[in-house]
Each structure stands twice: as structure tokens, then as C-alpha cells.
Design a protein around this motif. Sequence first.
Motif, PDB file in Angstrom:
ATOM      1  N   ALA D 306     -28.579  24.760 -32.462  1.00  0.00           N
ATOM      2  CA  ALA D 306     -28.683  26.071 -33.098  1.00  0.00           C
ATOM      3  C   ALA D 306     -27.718  26.175 -34.280  1.00  0.00           C
ATOM      4  N   TYR D 307     -26.490  25.681 -34.070  1.00  0.00           N
ATOM      5  CA  TYR D 307     -25.517  25.754 -35.161  1.00  0.00           C
ATOM      6  C   TYR D 307     -25.898  24.860 -36.331  1.00  0.00           C
ATOM      7  N   THR D 308     -26.531  23.733 -36.031  1.00  0.00           N
ATOM      8  CA  THR D 308     -26.934  22.840 -37.110  1.00  0.00           C
ATOM      9  C   THR D 308     -27.906  23.550 -38.047  1.00  0.00           C
ATOM     10  N   ILE D 309     -28.809  24.327 -37.463  1.00  0.00           N
ATOM     11  CA  ILE D 309     -29.763  25.066 -38.290  1.00  0.00           C
ATOM     12  C   ILE D 309     -29.021  26.038 -39.209  1.00  0.00           C
ATOM     13  N   LYS D 310     -28.023  26.687 -38.633  1.00  0.00           N
ATOM     14  CA  LYS D 310     -27.241  27.630 -39.458  1.00  0.00           C
ATOM     15  C   LYS D 310     -26.541  26.894 -40.607  1.00  0.00           C
ATOM     16  N   HIS D 329     -30.992  15.186 -43.376  1.00  0.00           N
ATOM     17  CA  HIS D 329     -31.045  13.717 -43.458  1.00  0.00           C
ATOM     18  C   HIS D 329     -29.815  13.202 -44.194  1.00  0.00           C
ATOM     19  N   GLY D 330     -29.073  12.369 -43.511  1.00  0.00           N
ATOM     20  CA  GLY D 330     -27.882  11.795 -44.122  1.00  0.00           C
ATOM     21  C   GLY D 330     -26.674  12.719 -44.115  1.00  0.00           C
ATOM     22  N   LEU D 331     -26.794  13.854 -43.424  1.00  0.00           N
ATOM     23  CA  LEU D 331     -25.701  14.822 -43.394  1.00  0.00           C
ATOM     24  C   LEU D 331     -24.630  14.432 -42.371  1.00  0.00           C
ATOM     25  N   CYS D 332     -23.384  14.668 -42.713  1.00  0.00           N
ATOM     26  CA  CYS D 332     -22.315  14.525 -41.726  1.00  0.00           C
ATOM     27  C   CYS D 332     -21.587  15.859 -41.609  1.00  0.00           C
ATOM     28  N   LEU D 333     -21.391  16.304 -40.406  1.00  0.00           N
ATOM     29  CA  LEU D 333     -20.685  17.563 -40.214  1.00  0.00           C
ATOM     30  C   LEU D 333     -19.368  17.313 -39.486  1.00  0.00           C
ATOM     31  N   ASP D 334     -18.349  17.873 -40.053  1.00  0.00           N
ATOM     32  CA  ASP D 334     -17.006  17.685 -39.516  1.00  0.00           C
ATOM     33  C   ASP D 334     -16.672  18.895 -38.637  1.00  0.00           C
ATOM     34  N   ALA D 335     -16.269  18.622 -37.429  1.00  0.00           N
ATOM     35  CA  ALA D 335     -16.119  19.704 -36.460  1.00  0.00           C
ATOM     36  C   ALA D 335     -15.014  20.689 -36.847  1.00  0.00           C
ATOM     37  N   ASN D 336     -14.067  20.253 -37.665  1.00  0.00           N
ATOM     38  CA  ASN D 336     -13.022  21.192 -38.064  1.00  0.00           C
ATOM     39  C   ASN D 336     -13.578  22.265 -38.981  1.00  0.00           C
ATOM     40  N   THR D 337     -14.453  21.833 -39.906  1.00  0.00           N
ATOM     41  CA  THR D 337     -15.065  22.784 -40.828  1.00  0.00           C
ATOM     42  C   THR D 337     -16.241  23.496 -40.178  1.00  0.00           C
ATOM     43  N   PRO D 339     -17.289  24.174 -36.679  1.00  0.00           N
ATOM     44  CA  PRO D 339     -16.936  24.087 -35.249  1.00  0.00           C
ATOM     45  C   PRO D 339     -18.146  24.103 -34.312  1.00  0.00           C
ATOM     46  N   GLY D 340     -19.273  24.617 -34.806  1.00  0.00           N
ATOM     47  CA  GLY D 340     -20.437  24.709 -33.930  1.00  0.00           C
ATOM     48  C   GLY D 340     -20.996  23.369 -33.494  1.00  0.00           C
ATOM     49  N   VAL D 341     -20.675  22.276 -34.186  1.00  0.00           N
ATOM     50  CA  VAL D 341     -21.195  20.980 -33.743  1.00  0.00           C
ATOM     51  C   VAL D 341     -20.263  20.345 -32.708  1.00  0.00           C
ATOM     52  N   LEU D 342     -19.152  20.994 -32.433  1.00  0.00           N
ATOM     53  CA  LEU D 342     -18.204  20.596 -31.392  1.00  0.00           C
ATOM     54  C   LEU D 342     -17.488  19.283 -31.679  1.00  0.00           C
ATOM     55  N   ILE D 343     -18.239  18.237 -32.031  1.00  0.00           N
ATOM     56  CA  ILE D 343     -17.642  16.932 -32.293  1.00  0.00           C
ATOM     57  C   ILE D 343     -18.250  16.444 -33.621  1.00  0.00           C
ATOM     58  N   ASP D 344     -17.473  15.755 -34.428  1.00  0.00           N
ATOM     59  CA  ASP D 344     -18.001  15.246 -35.707  1.00  0.00           C
ATOM     60  C   ASP D 344     -19.300  14.502 -35.466  1.00  0.00           C
ATOM     61  N   MET D 345     -20.288  14.776 -36.300  1.00  0.00           N
ATOM     62  CA  MET D 345     -21.545  14.045 -36.118  1.00  0.00           C
ATOM     63  C   MET D 345     -22.280  13.860 -37.426  1.00  0.00           C
ATOM     64  N   CYS D 346     -23.132  12.799 -37.455  1.00  0.00           N
ATOM     65  CA  CYS D 346     -23.915  12.495 -38.649  1.00  0.00           C
ATOM     66  C   CYS D 346     -25.364  12.246 -38.263  1.00  0.00           C
ATOM     67  N   TRP D 347     -26.269  12.547 -39.199  1.00  0.00           N
ATOM     68  CA  TRP D 347     -27.681  12.210 -39.012  1.00  0.00           C
ATOM     69  C   TRP D 347     -28.053  11.150 -40.036  1.00  0.00           C
ATOM     70  N   ASP D 348     -28.861  10.205 -39.651  1.00  0.00           N
ATOM     71  CA  ASP D 348     -29.306   9.224 -40.631  1.00  0.00           C
ATOM     72  C   ASP D 348     -30.653   9.666 -41.209  1.00  0.00           C
ATOM     73  N   ASP D 349     -31.317   8.779 -41.925  1.00  0.00           N
ATOM     74  CA  ASP D 349     -32.530   9.216 -42.625  1.00  0.00           C
ATOM     75  C   ASP D 349     -33.762   9.315 -41.732  1.00  0.00           C
ATOM     76  N   VAL D 350     -33.650   8.991 -40.432  1.00  0.00           N
ATOM     77  CA  VAL D 350     -34.781   9.252 -39.536  1.00  0.00           C
ATOM     78  C   VAL D 350     -34.447  10.330 -38.502  1.00  0.00           C
ATOM     79  N   GLY D 351     -33.298  10.982 -38.677  1.00  0.00           N
ATOM     80  CA  GLY D 351     -32.946  12.067 -37.762  1.00  0.00           C
ATOM     81  C   GLY D 351     -32.131  11.611 -36.562  1.00  0.00           C
ATOM     82  N   GLU D 352     -31.763  10.336 -36.550  1.00  0.00           N
ATOM     83  CA  GLU D 352     -30.945   9.820 -35.456  1.00  0.00           C
ATOM     84  C   GLU D 352     -29.495  10.269 -35.667  1.00  0.00           C
ATOM     85  N   VAL D 353     -28.784  10.417 -34.547  1.00  0.00           N
ATOM     86  CA  VAL D 353     -27.425  10.957 -34.598  1.00  0.00           C
ATOM     87  C   VAL D 353     -26.380   9.875 -34.349  1.00  0.00           C
ATOM     88  N   SER D 354     -25.271   9.955 -35.052  1.00  0.00           N
ATOM     89  CA  SER D 354     -24.117   9.109 -34.722  1.00  0.00           C
ATOM     90  C   SER D 354     -22.946  10.011 -34.369  1.00  0.00           C
TER      91      SER D 354
END
Lengths: 323, 292, 249, 376
Positions: D306-310, D329-337, D339-354
Motif C-alpha cells: 500500500a505504501y509503495t503505491i503512495k 521499475h528499477g526503483l529503490c526505496l530507502d526506509a529512512n526516507t 518508512p512505509g517500506v519498513l526495510i530498504d528495497m528495490c524493484w528490478d525491471d520485471v517487478g522482482e524485489v531485492s
Amino acid sequence: MTAFRILFLITFSVALLLAPIGQSNYIIYILCSWLIFSISAMGLNLTLGYAGQISLAQAAFMGIGAYVTALLTMAGVHWLVAVFCSISATFLIGLALGYPALRVQHHFLAFVTLAFNALVFLVLRNEEWLTGGSLGLVGIPRPVFGPFDTMKQLPFYYFTVVCFLVTAGAMAWMLRSPWGRAFKALRENPIRANSLGLNTTRMTLLAFAIGSSMAGLAGALQAPLVQFIEPGSFTLILSLKILLMVIVGGSGYFFGPILGAALVVLLPEMLRFTDGYYLIIYALLVLVVMIFSPQGLLGLGRKLLIAMKPRKERGDLKQGAQL
Amino acid sequence: MAELLQILISGLSSGAIYALAAVGFTLLWQASQTINFAQGEFVMLPAFFVLAGMTLFGLPLWAAILTAFVLSIVILGAMFKKLVVEPMLPHGTMPLVIATIALGLLMKESVKEFYSAQGQPFPSLFPQHVMDFFGASVSVQDLCNLAVAFAAIIALQLFLQRTRTGRAMQATAQDPRVAEILGVDVKRMVMYTFLINGALAAIASILISPVYLAKFSNGETLGMIAFIAAIVGGFNQIRGALVGGLLIGVLDNLAAVYISAEYRTAIPLILLIVIIMVRPQGIMGTSEGRTV
Amino acid sequence: MQTETVLSVKDMTKHFGPIKAVNGVSFEVQKGEILGLIGPNGSGKSTLFNCILGQLAPSSGTVQINGKSVAGAQAHDLNRLGVGRTFQQLSVFPQMSVIENIIMAGQEHQGTMFTRLFGKSDAGLTSAAEDMIEFFRLGHLRDEMAGSLSYGQQKLLDAAMAFMAGPGLVLLDEPAGGVNLTMLQYLKERLITYNREHGTTFVVIEHNMEFVMSLCTRIIVLAEGEIIAEGAPEDIRANQNVIDAYLGG
Amino acid sequence: MKRRVFAGVSLSVMMMAMSAHAETVKIANIAELSGPGAAAGSVWSDGVDLAIDEINAQGGILGMQVDMSKYDTQTDPQVSRALVQKAIDEGAFALLGTVYSSSTVVNMLVAQQNGIPQFTASEAPSITQKGNPYIFRTNWGAQKGMPKIATYLKDQLGVSKVAVAWANTEFGKGGHDSFVENVKAAGLDVVADVPSEQGQADFSADVLKIKNSGAEAVFIYLTQEEAARFLMEAVKQGLDIPRIGDSVLTSEKVIDLAGPAANGAKSHAALTIAADDPLVQEFAAKFSKRFGYSPDYNGMKGYIGAYTIKYGTEMVGEVNSQKLADVVHGLCLDANTYPGVLIDMCWDDVGEVSRQSYMVEVKDGRETVSEVLPAN
């Protein structure tokens, strides 16, 4: 056929043609789903409402029909050929399954079909090389008939309507033929029918096999509608759902399963506003219908109609009393 | 050898509980030609009566079990008979089949909605202590399950054969019209059968839940197994349901180890079909005779 | 009357455990006869009937119809061989109209299974069926549901159905049971007329002595699974054995 | 449960009040609220509800209140397909759900045809391998965790023979295939391969087979109740080899169900409330307070989705499905900035998460993180 009946049929057909106009894709999809389940439920109605046998494998036959069509059309075979294979396969399997069960004792068909449904699920799930296993088959093409492409929702709906009307017509034809009379006789009094030269075992078997092949047809339509099939869609629960359609609508009535399918497909939709409680309400409604009108909704309707009709004076009643 | 022994013991312990559910199935069939498709849910529900008693009303375990017992007999026995079966019985088997399916759904969804969608741990009545038995692990719980299930079924059998009421119930099951002529209160006997089914379901539920955990969807698998066990054993014999239950329990484990885990559930089903074809009255059953 | 054996029963025996319900019964029925089969309750006449009709497997003995053995034949096979029957209980199709009931009774004798599917919906039987209901004076009830008829009318319909396929032999199972007197007279008269017109052979099981005596040309009396008397109605009436059997002597 | 209903009512009252005076953003949550998937689906759904209420309380997305509709798939893929269509017909610009992979593989086709981004909880490997540009995970697919598990088995535990107990459903199948492939690549032997049925109650044969196979470790890929039953049976039969699993095995629920039998079970978990991270702890506390039970990974996934959509929508600056899909696609979200993603995470170009992951072990009935593994 009375004028009222003809009028009803025309209204019904026109309504079918007009129903999707201006509707969202979702509603059209639901309508397709309703027609497909109607076909399957009409098949079960033949087995149950006319020949008096409980089959709990209607979902399995739908599954077989769906997989046959999916595999063939994905291999490039035209849908028309595939549907023929689906119907034949389910008809033959119906014969092979019903013969030994009906030979033994009549209510045993219910048990055999129940086990068969569970077995079909296992085979569909485990034989991954053929069926894609539990992940199912994705990307089933929708049929193209010359310039008429059913890829879009609306053309697919009209394609389903045609299949539905052809099936309903064929069914009506059969029920008006001596076969239909024999099926009815079978339901009303099998022992009497037997003594009048009707081979009851053979006729019951035929009803079951024809009913099963209608499920095969429904499956062959469902595969291109959803464009995805997986074993979990054809479990016993679906068989029970189809049974529910027939009984709640009114088994033994031509339009019973069509009404029943509409209710079962649409009711959860109508009750969705109740949030998590709709399945509970749904179950309660079914219980109430069964308690107050075991003949289903059409049976209830008929009872009401008879109650409202002014009693026709019958001279013979007096005469009968004297006789 | 130890392997086979382990399979046998585990299978019997599960099978004993299947048998309890299957016996109830058989009883209802005999007494009222009811095929109870909610039987699995009947076994699922009492465990939640116990849990609700403990967590919502703070009852101690023994009191909660006692309450669950009474509730099962009243709700799954008497109310089921009065409110669902009785009004539908005159209309033949079909509406009742549908009604029991709906009832199963109702029970399942109600537990899910009003208690929890997730599985719940369930306190065990017996110590979890595990013993070594010629290389096979046997828990005290397994042995107690077997013992209680057997005791319940034997007690039932004795009741049916040795007591006046029991014999009246059997007469009712065989031919209600004849029983009526013999002065049996048929309605009451049928009611007793339903009460007994409620009690058996409660026993099965309380025995099975510590191992299987209490979950709203538990009835699906259990109902199916009870159904198969009842038919395989013989739909018109209590002994049959016992044998059927034990057989399915052992066979399921044997199949999983020696045949194919993927097809383990197919084995009882195939057995069911074969039984219907070669011995339709079931392994222990007596022929119903040709229905003309 | 020519003698042509329609039904021949030889040494028919049926045991239920230790009980011998039918014990070595033999008799023959000639074409055109109306044979009555009577006896007190439990004399074995129903069992005998069921053995003849293939609904019970006899312990021993044979049944021949028109000289052909019918061992193992099912009810519909017998019907195809020209054996019609009525039932003790009401046996019509209640949710079908009278005319439909009668057409049903004849249609399985028309064409093959597949021609029946693709052929006319009445299997070409409407006029024959109308004649049949007219014969039993049910014409005014043509389109009524069979289940809504009076008891006596349903009994008539049951008989009409048995005759529809033009059988050579008809077995009537207590046709008079529960039927009032006026109706009974009427039924008897119709049966005799039918017998005269078509030369159809009847075997009748009956409790009602008056009815049997006035309907049948010959009577067989069963008691405890055996034939104790056989002969013309007036002989049976005078037979001491029969009187004893009925009075429990 | 009462509290949940209550919360639902207050939420809808609140939304009605809001919608009266402002433009809204339509989001749909399609989840397994009934049927066999209800346990997972309802936790996911609660996670979504929690996030949406927070978002609305903080002023919504781009200043507009979120109008969230919930749809119950009954755990039926065909129903889920129809409902995704319905949600789109009703104007949802982004979708959340579904949890079960068998549903997601079907309904994502509809979202794709309509160009609507969909944030799913499913972990089946196939989902991101179909080249669908509108599907995004909220947690990485099973195939990404397996190499880490294989390495762990080989290097840390030093075993050469492993067994795998898995649920023979769409959930278990993908994970199983990927596990077997990875451990074989790592040079390990799979000596027992034991599938089980959905809702299976009797695990004695499964444990027995593994016990007699000579396996030195067992990988358990089952759903919650089944995992608990397996662990209990393993203890009973004295199966004393390391028991490794994915997030499910060491989840709160399994520990609750299996009791002491869960002790010693280890898992490679992506999302766990055992993580020693203030954001995760805060989330767990909020969740428990509102719903009366502690969340698991599914609850976290719903919240993150839900937070990712926001965040995505606010980056784009307008409510636009296509642009949202493009930006994630290709986005990385830092949990400090964020907080809704809880832990730093990235999406690649097929929607997979790291995302980083954890080795978790159950000790004394509590999940404890024994090691943090970097993202891959």
C-alpha cells in the motif's frame, strides 16, 4: 406449446442478446460464466432431475473438457475440433464410469462419481508433463471464426450465447422426443418404466453420459473464457456447487438449472456488501430454500401458481367418486 | 520392520479417529437415510466449543470439554435433527444432501468469521510422552486415542445389541415401518441416533485436535475420509465403519511411503471404486438385497 | 378353443432361508385363458408372481413363455416378449398426463433407440393411445396429470398401460384391491371385453373371491407354497380343501 | 474478530465523511478473505487496511484521500480474475493482491491487458518470469531465496544429503522446484522428496520417509498449519536433523501451533517481525494493537504494498497507472526516507524485489535473528 411459453422464450432470447449492451467487462464476464455454468447444470439436471441419479463428478467432467480443449487449442487445433473431442471424451468416460456403478446399485453412482472427481483432480495435478501440474495452463487462445474474433469480451459473450442456445435447443428437442418421456418415466417410477419395456439401466447410463458430455462442453467454453485452467478449479466443491444450482433452481424443470446457475453465480456478487459474512448468509439462504421448498425455486413458483389459479371444475371428480 | 511397525501404529491411531467420524456417518444413514456432507465440520466444530469456552469464558479445560460435549449433543444432534433433517426428510435424499452441504459451509464460515481464520493450538488431554516400541515411536497420546476411540465404538455396539433401547434403535434402522408396528417410538429412536452422532463427533474432535490443530477448514479432509471409510467398510454396519476407518488410516500411510506421496490420497479412492464394483455392501457389510 | 401354451411354470421353488415360500409349483396357461391365482395371505402367490416376472431369482424351476425359457430375463426383456403387467400398488407416472402415460407404455416397442430420438415426439402412437384411453373410458381425462386421478381411475390407467403394447400375456396383480364396487364391475367388464376382442391371456392374483370367480375361466389355489386345488370357478367354490385353507383349518 | 469488524466500520464511516469534500484516489485490494487462503489473505488485508488508514490520516496521496475497495476471491483463481476486472471497471488505478500464486498468475493477465499496476504478495517464481510489465512483488520470489539457502546448507551446515518436505500446491510447487534446482547446482543430493496434500493432517509417513532416507538436513516448505504438524511429528519420531524453511516455518503462528516442537527450526526469512529494526517493531506494535494479534510476513507485505503505491504515485506527481508502473521499475526505496517500506528495497525491471534477508532461529518459543544476509 402455449402462447405464453413462446412469448417467454422470445423475451428470454432477446434479453440474452441485449443483456451485455452498455455493461462493463466484468458484468459481461459474469454473464458468460452464468451461461457456461447453466450448460453444465442443465447436463446435471438431465442426470439428476430426469434420470434420478446423483452425480458428483460434474466438475471433473468440466475439467476434462477444459483440459482437452485447452491442450488442443494451444497446440493450434481449431476450437470446433477441440470441442468435439471434449464432448466425445467426456461422453465415453461417462459411459465407462457409469456402467459398472449403475449395474450394481442405483445410489452407488453418487459414491463412484465422488471418488472419480477426487481422482481426476490428482491426475490433473500430478501429471505435470501433460497438464502443467498445479500451476495450470495459462494463455489459452480464444476461438476465431473467420472474421469473427472472440478475443474481446463482447464477441466472446455472443459466442457463448450461441453455444448456450444450441445446447438448450438440442436438450429441448431430446426432452420432447420419446427419450424425454422415457427420462421422465425413469424419474417418476423406474420400476413401472422397466415393466413397460424400458431398459432402465441403459437409459440411466445414457442420461448420465449425455449429462457428463454437457459438462465437457461447458469446460470447453470455460477454458477460453478464463484463458487459464488449473486443477484446483475442478474439485469436488465445484461439483457440489453445480448440484446446488440444479436443486435450488428446481431439478426436473427445464429452466431450473438456468435460474439456479444465475443465483449461484450472482448471489455472492449481490451479497458482497455484507463483507465477510456473505458466505454465511448464502449458506443460510440455501438452507431456508431447502427447508421451505425442497423442489427448488421453480417448484415453489409452480406451487404458488397452482394455489393462485382458480380451481377448474372437474366433472369427473364426482363421477370418479361414484366409480 | 521398524518402518512398517511405525506405519501401522501411526495409521491405526489416525484411523481410529476416522472410524469415529465414519460410525456417525453410518448411524445417520441407517436411521434416516441422511448422507451428512457436513460430517467433517461436525468433527471440526466441538474443538472450537472447547476453545471458546476456555478463551472467552475462562473455563478450565475439563469444564470446557464438558460444555462442548453438551453443546455438540444439543446443536449437532438435536437441533440438526429438528431444524434441518426433520422438515426435509419427507422430500427424499436430494434436498437433504444440499442442506447438509450448506450447513457444512455455514459452520465452516461461522468459525472462520467469529473465531479465527487461522489454525489454533489445542490442549492435549494425554501426556505427549513418546515411547520406543521395537524401533517405532509411539506416543502415549496415540495409544490413548486408539483406546478411547475403540472404547467408544465398543460401548456403542454393546448399547445397540444389549439394551432395549439399542435394539429398538436397530429395528428402526432396519425397517421403521416394522419397528412402528412392534411398538417402537421410531421418532425418538431416530433422535437418539442423532444425539449419539453429536457425541461421537465431540469425542473425535477432542481427540484429533491436539494433533491436527483446530482449524475451520479441517472438516473438508476429514469428512471425505469418513465418507470413504464408511462406504469401504460397509455402509450399513458399525463394525464396517470401524474397519474402514482403520484400513484407510493404515493404507494412507502405506501408500505415502511405498507407492507415491503424490498419489497417496488416490489409494483410498481407488479402493472405494473397486469395493463398490466387487463388493458393494462393503467389506463388513451385509447385502441390502436387490431393490425391486 | 385352440390349445396353445402361453405360459408354462415347472417345479418353481423359492426359499427364503428355511422358509419355503413357493414349493414345487407347476402349471400351464393356454392362450385366451383368464387364470386366477388365489390363496390366503402368505400362501406364496406374490412370490410366485415375482419369480415369473424375473424380479426374484427362483431357487429352482423354470418359466417358459411361448415355449421359450426366460431364465435371467429382466422386466424390460419380458415386456418385449409380450408380457404386460399391472402392480398391486398404484403404478402410474403421476407427473405425466394420461395420454403421455399411455404413449410411454407403447413407445419402447416402436423402432430402435435412435429412431426414437430423432423420430416423432409421440412415436406415432397418439391415435392408438387415444383409442386405448377411450376403451377404458378415460378419454375425458386425456390431458390430466395421472397423479390427480381418483384411485379407481388410476387402476384403470394402470391396466390400460399394460395393454398398450399389445401383449399376448398380461399379469394382473390384485387389480381389485381398494377399488369400490361400481368401479370393480366396470373393470371386470372391460377386462373380459378386451380378452374376447384380442384373445389376450390373463393371469390374475386376487383376494376378492367374487371378482375372481366371475372373471376367471380357471382358478389355481395356493396354500403354504403349494397348489392345493385347481379347476373351474364353480368347482373351487365347492372344494373342501380350499374352504379349509381359507378358514385356517 | 469483533475489533476487526469494528475497525472496518469506523474506516468506512471515515471514508464516507472524507469522500464528501475531496477528490479521491481509487485503489483495490483483491485478497483471499474466504476459502483455504483466508488465513493468509486476511492478514495481508489487515496490513493493507492499516497502511491505508495511516496514509489517509496523513493526508492521503497527493493530498487526495484513498478510496480503497476490498474484494474477496474466495481463494478461487477464476473469481479473482473476475474481480480484478471488476476492480478495474470500477476505476481502481492500482491493485493490491492476490496472495495465492495460482490466483495471481491468472488475474495479472487482466491487469496487464488494462495497463494497471498490481502489487502482489505471491512468491511463485513464474510470476515475474512472464514479462508482464505491470506486476510487482512486495517480497522477492521463492527463486531468489533458494540460492542463499543452498549456500547455507552447504557451507554453514556442511551437509551433503538433504530432504525436502513440500506442499503439493501451486504455493509449494514453485518453491520446491527452485529449491531442488539450487541445491543440485550447489552439489547437494536430494535424498527424499516428499510432497504433501493441502490440509494434510497425518505427517507420520512424511517424517518416516525423511528419517529413513539418511538426510542430514530437511527443508520444509509447507503452509502454517501443515508446517506445525510436521514439526510436531518430527519431534515425536525423533528426527533430529536441522530443520530449515522459509519465512513460514519460523513464523509466529507456527511457533504458537507447534509449541516446543518449533524450537530449533531455522529459516531464511525475508520479512519477519523478529528483525531488530525500529520500523519493523513499530509496525508490529501498531498492527497488534489494532487487530489483536501479531502480524506475520503477509501483514508486512500488505503494508509495504500500500505504501509503495503512495510513494510511487507521489514521485510521478499524478494519478496515472502507466506512469506508476514505469517509475517503480528499477526503483529503490530507502526506509529512512520512506518508512512505509519498513526495510530498504528495490524493484528490478520485471517487478522482482531485492532486499536484505535474515536467518532466523526459533529459540525458547521466540523467533530470533541469527544473521542478516545482504540483498541479492
